[in-house]
Design an enzyme around this catalytic site. Sequence first.
Site, PDB file in Angstrom:
ATOM      1  N   GLY A  18     -47.367  33.589  18.517  1.00 15.18           N
ATOM      2  CA  GLY A  18     -45.993  33.985  18.262  1.00 15.18           C
ATOM      3  C   GLY A  18     -45.907  35.174  17.339  1.00 15.18           C
ATOM      4  N   GLY A  57     -46.746  43.812  22.856  1.00 17.09           N
ATOM      5  CA  GLY A  57     -46.248  44.203  21.542  1.00 17.09           C
ATOM      6  C   GLY A  57     -45.125  45.223  21.639  1.00 17.09           C
ATOM      7  N   ASP A  58     -45.236  46.135  22.595  1.00 17.07           N
ATOM      8  CA  ASP A  58     -44.179  47.130  22.800  1.00 17.07           C
ATOM      9  C   ASP A  58     -42.879  46.453  23.218  1.00 17.07           C
ATOM     10  OD1 ASP A  58     -46.387  48.799  22.466  1.00 17.07           O
ATOM     11  OD2 ASP A  58     -46.639  49.084  24.624  1.00 17.07           O
TER      12      ASP A  58
END
Length: 321
Positions: free
Chosen positions: A237, A263-264
Amino acid sequence: MIVTFTASPSIDRTAALTAPLERGGVNRIASVDDGPGGKGINVSRALALAGAPTLAVLPAAGGDPLLAALAQADVAHRAVDLPGRVRTNITLTEPDGTTTKINEPGALLDDDAQLACLAAVRDAVSPGDWVALCGSLPPGPSEDWYAQLITQLRGSGVQIAVDTSDAPLVALSERLETAAPDILKPNGLELGQLVGDDGLAIEAAADDGDFLPAARAARRLVERGVREVLATLGGAGAVLVTAEGAWSATPPPITPVSTVGAGDSSLSGLLIAHTEGLAPAERLRRAVAYGSGATALPGTGVPSPEQIDLDGTTVSELPLD
C-alpha cells in the site's frame, strides 16, 4: 490545470513473457505493447482519462513517434524541439507480475534546451496550478536541476509535485530548506535513502502490516518543509504524511499483471484528489486505488476512473506521537 514535465520521455515497449524470464536462454513473448512513456507522461495519461485538465511538457523533435502516440491517446502536450529521437525503454513482464526494465539513456539537454523547457512550463501555468516534475534526468542538466526548477517556478504561484529517484532525488533532499516541493513521492527504498534509514527494512515492515517506520521517515521530510509525502510501498500500500497527521492505506485484492506506471498512477490519483479538495485520508485512498488499478493492467496501462476500486481500498490513521 496540472502540468507535467518529463525531462527524459520515452516510447515504452512492454513485452509479456509466456514463462518466467530465463537469463541466457530463449524467452518467448505472448504480446507486445508500445505506448508513450516517461513518468510525467504517465501521470498526464491517467489525468486525461479522468477528464482532469492536464498538459504534458516534454523535449522531443517535431514528428517524433512519441508525439503521434500522445495525440492518439488524447493527451494534450507541448514539445520543446530537440534534435534526435526519443529513447525507447523495454519492459519484460513475467506471468506472476515480476517486471524487468531496460532503459536507454535520454537525449542530451544542453543549456539552451534546459532554458526552453523551463520557459515552456512557465508559459503553460497560472497561479494555483500544479506542476509535476517527474522521472530521471537525461544527460546535460546537473543533478540538482529539479531543485533549481522548483526555485525558479515558485514565482509563478504554482504548487509543485516531484517524483524522481537516485542522484536527482538525493540532490533535492539536500536543498529542501530552500526548494521543498509541495508533494514528494518516493517509494520505500527512496524514502530510506532520503532520511538515512534502511529502505529495505521500511518496505519489509510495511509488508508485515507495520506502516509506522515509513510514516516516521516521511514525517522527517515534512519537518524539513515538504508539505505532503506520499510513500508508495508496493503491494503493501502506501502512507501519506502531512503536518496534519499520517495515514496508511492497503490496496484492494488484485491479480498483478504489470507494475509499470503504478507509482505514476498513484501520483495521478493524489493530484486528482487535490483538485477536488478532498481530505488527506481520501487523497490517500484515491492514490492507492489508482496505483493498484495500474498494477492490474498489462503493459504501461494507466487506469480510468472505472478501473479503480475505492471501496476496496482501506485507509487508517496512524498514531505517530
